[in-house]
Design a protein around this motif. Structure first.
Motif, PDB file in Angstrom:
ATOM      1  N   SER A 200      44.910  45.456  16.216  1.00  0.00           N
ATOM      2  CA  SER A 200      45.438  45.235  17.175  1.00  0.00           C
ATOM      3  C   SER A 200      44.181  44.370  18.007  1.00  0.00           C
ATOM      4  CB  SER A 200      46.238  45.004  17.712  1.00  0.00           C
ATOM      5  OG  SER A 200      46.766  44.266  19.094  1.00  0.00           O
ATOM      6  N   SER A 223      45.769  38.969  20.266  1.00  0.00           N
ATOM      7  CA  SER A 223      46.585  39.429  21.668  1.00  0.00           C
ATOM      8  C   SER A 223      46.356  38.307  22.249  1.00  0.00           C
ATOM      9  CB  SER A 223      46.145  40.424  22.633  1.00  0.00           C
ATOM     10  OG  SER A 223      46.316  41.851  21.761  1.00  0.00           O
ATOM     11  N   HIS A 225      48.907  36.148  24.302  1.00  0.00           N
ATOM     12  CA  HIS A 225      49.205  36.031  25.720  1.00  0.00           C
ATOM     13  C   HIS A 225      49.299  34.180  26.516  1.00  0.00           C
ATOM     14  CE1 HIS A 225      49.886  40.421  24.833  1.00  0.00           C
ATOM     15  NE2 HIS A 225      48.770  40.420  25.009  1.00  0.00           N
ATOM     16  N   GLU A 265      49.646  38.236  18.793  1.00  0.00           N
ATOM     17  CA  GLU A 265      50.775  38.643  20.070  1.00  0.00           C
ATOM     18  C   GLU A 265      51.195  37.838  21.015  1.00  0.00           C
ATOM     19  OE1 GLU A 265      48.841  42.961  19.809  1.00  0.00           O
ATOM     20  OE2 GLU A 265      51.333  43.760  19.273  1.00  0.00           O
ATOM     21  N   ASN A 299      56.215  45.228  29.175  1.00  0.00           N
ATOM     22  CA  ASN A 299      56.869  46.263  29.180  1.00  0.00           C
ATOM     23  C   ASN A 299      55.603  47.210  30.713  1.00  0.00           C
ATOM     24  OD1 ASN A 299      58.461  48.497  27.860  1.00  0.00           O
ATOM     25  ND2 ASN A 299      56.832  48.191  26.509  1.00  0.00           N
TER      26      ASN A 299
HETATM   27  N1  SAH Z   1      43.134  46.356  22.728  1.00  0.00           N
HETATM   28  C1  SAH Z   1      44.174  45.866  21.737  1.00  0.00           C
HETATM   29  C2  SAH Z   1      45.743  46.645  20.698  1.00  0.00           C
HETATM   30  C3  SAH Z   1      45.971  47.516  21.925  1.00  0.00           C
HETATM   31  S1  SAH Z   1      47.180  46.814  23.460  1.00  0.00           S
HETATM   32  C4  SAH Z   1      44.524  44.398  22.046  1.00  0.00           C
HETATM   33  O1  SAH Z   1      44.274  44.007  23.519  1.00  0.00           O
HETATM   34  O2  SAH Z   1      45.359  43.566  21.135  1.00  0.00           O
HETATM   35  C5  SAH Z   1      48.567  46.230  21.727  1.00  0.00           C
HETATM   36  C6  SAH Z   1      49.730  45.312  22.458  1.00  0.00           C
HETATM   37  O3  SAH Z   1      50.149  45.226  23.707  1.00  0.00           O
HETATM   38  C7  SAH Z   1      48.893  43.809  23.152  1.00  0.00           C
HETATM   39  O4  SAH Z   1      49.473  43.369  22.491  1.00  0.00           O
HETATM   40  C8  SAH Z   1      48.770  44.129  24.535  1.00  0.00           C
HETATM   41  O5  SAH Z   1      48.768  42.929  24.727  1.00  0.00           O
HETATM   42  C9  SAH Z   1      50.337  44.577  24.208  1.00  0.00           C
HETATM   43  N2  SAH Z   1      50.159  45.008  26.179  1.00  0.00           N
HETATM   44  C10 SAH Z   1      49.710  46.290  26.281  1.00  0.00           C
HETATM   45  N3  SAH Z   1      50.115  46.456  27.403  1.00  0.00           N
HETATM   46  C11 SAH Z   1      51.692  46.275  27.238  1.00  0.00           C
HETATM   47  C12 SAH Z   1      52.625  45.635  28.062  1.00  0.00           C
HETATM   48  N4  SAH Z   1      52.723  46.340  29.382  1.00  0.00           N
HETATM   49  N5  SAH Z   1      53.683  45.153  28.104  1.00  0.00           N
HETATM   50  C13 SAH Z   1      53.886  44.323  26.719  1.00  0.00           C
HETATM   51  N6  SAH Z   1      52.741  44.515  26.192  1.00  0.00           N
HETATM   52  C14 SAH Z   1      52.019  45.133  26.081  1.00  0.00           C
END
Ligand code: SAH
Length: 365
Positions: A200, A223, A225, A265, A299
């Motif tokens: 990811s 990711s 968003h 994501e 979260n």
């Molecule tokens: N740095 C990478 C992988 C780590 S995070 C990335 O950005 O994809 C893995 C996933 O969890 C990412 O999609 C990130 O955006 C998400 N994530 C991080 N903190 C979160 C939270 N508090 N609630 C929900 N998803 C979160």
């Protein structure tokens, strides 16, 4: 800090053992012991003198389990202590087909996403390939008696699937992550299929192109968003460097090179990115693309003000995507009772520990 023996492939370990004046078969012995999660001191069959030589240059163990948290749904969260004392976290999720482990690639993170706890204190340091791998070696060792539930081949192992979604941005630690992926997929190593690995990224476009040429056809996840750059920039500083349109081009290139569909994501943040208009915009953006959307419930992170959206809205958002022909699922909330999101566990633990230490100091003073 000393070097990490688990950074080495079997071929490299063989070179190292020969250069220490030892016979080649000792390398195979040591490698197989390391694969089963042993420390240098514990390596079976390896003579004490060789262990002592190795320990002059290498750490006895790259990391150890500091604490394990068990969720009522079977999920396990691990806090690992690295040899230099830094803490990282990992998650083990149990499914019918096997275990999926989420690994960290960096201690901390410098991407600064507004919803994420891993980045609260910035990047501490990159993890080495062996430090990433050892998270899995340790968890496999702890679960070796459940290995008949899962795993393939004669060496059944508990962890069958690996996701690079713990703390850190994997493509910001590119060379070490690629080496880790080669160790993880090596036939003589854990032999995990690239199809069972997901990486990811927050969307480091040039590295996404490089990854497509590595010959490791893993599941690439971005990711996203947000559906517009201006909105994305508000929650993800990296969006100032890379536009959504360029991310989509890099994903298309990944598909062309590897034949693998890609994933997005999309974390649902109340009042920010998950009303009906956003769902329509996301559908328009991804229409006809060979991709799948994983919707994630936010979260909530104590240190941040962003709020999760309700279940009703989450299902409505998914419904709009599906009505528009976009493949989408809402991720089941796992391990929420044990500090679900990235970095939350470590942040809470460090805070609690600091408070305990301060309290102890107050008592002493
Ligand atoms: N740095 C990478 C992988 C780590 S995070 C990335 O950005 O994809 C893995 C996933 O969890 C990412 O999609 C990130 O955006 C998400 N994530 C991080 N903190 C979160 C939270 N508090 N609630 C929900 N998803 C979160």
């Amino acid at each position: 800090m000393k070097k990490i023996l688990q950074d080495l492939s079997l071929a490299e370990l063989t070179q190292e053992i020969i250069s220490l004046g030892e016979r080649k078969f000792r390398a195979a012995q040591a490698f197989s012991g390391l694969l089963s999660g042993k420390t240098v001191e514990e390596l079976p069959a390896v003579p004490k003198a060789l262990k002592e030589k190795l320990l002059q240059t290498y750490e006895n163990a790259p990391l150890a389990v500091e604490k394990t948290f068990y969720s009522s749904d079977g999920t396990e969260k691990y806090l690992f202590r690295l040899a230099d004392g830094n803490l990282i976290e990992g998650v083990l999720m149990k499914y019918k087909y096997g275990y999926t482990q989420c690994v960290s690639t960096q201690a901390g993170c410098r991407m600064g996403c507004k919803f994420c706890a891993s980045t609260l204190n910035g990047l501490i340091r990159n993890l080495t390939p062996g430090e990433i791998l050892s998270q899995i070696l340790l968890v496999n060792a702890l679960h070796k008696n459940d290995a008949d539930l899962a795993g393939e081949g004669k060496e059944k192992r508990a962890v069958t699937n690996v996701v690079l979604m713990g703390s850190g941005e994997p493509l910001d630690n590119y060379d070490n992550v690629i080496k880790f992926l080669r160790l993880l997929t090596a036939k003589e190593g854990l032999n995990v299929s690239a199809r069972n690995i997901s990486l990811s990224t927050c969307g480091l476009v040039p590295k996404m192109y490089r990854l497509a040429d590595e010959g490791i056809p893993l599941n690439l996840t971005v990711s996203l968003h947000a559906t517009e750059d201006s909105e994305r920039q508000k929650i993800m500083p990296v969006a100032r460097a890379y536009k959504i349109a360029d991310i989509l081009k890099a994903c298309a290139n990944y598909f062309n090179k590897t034949g693998r569909r890609y994933y997005f994501e999309y974390t649902l943040i109340d009042g920010e990115n998950c009303d009906e208009a956003h769902a329509e915009a996301l559908s328009a953006l991804l229409k006809g693309k060979p991709c799948h959307v994983n919707l994630i419930r936010l979260n909530e992170v104590k240190e941040r003000s962003l709020k999760a959206t309700g279940d009703k809205n989450a299902y409505r958002f998914m419904g709009v995507l599906q009505k528009n022909g976009i493949s989408a699922t809402l991720r089941r909330q796992i391990g929420a009772d044990i500090g679900g999101a990235c970095g939350q566990l470590r942040a809470a633990y460090v805070k609690e520990k600091n408070e305990r230490e301060i309290a102890a100091k107050d008592v002493r003073d």
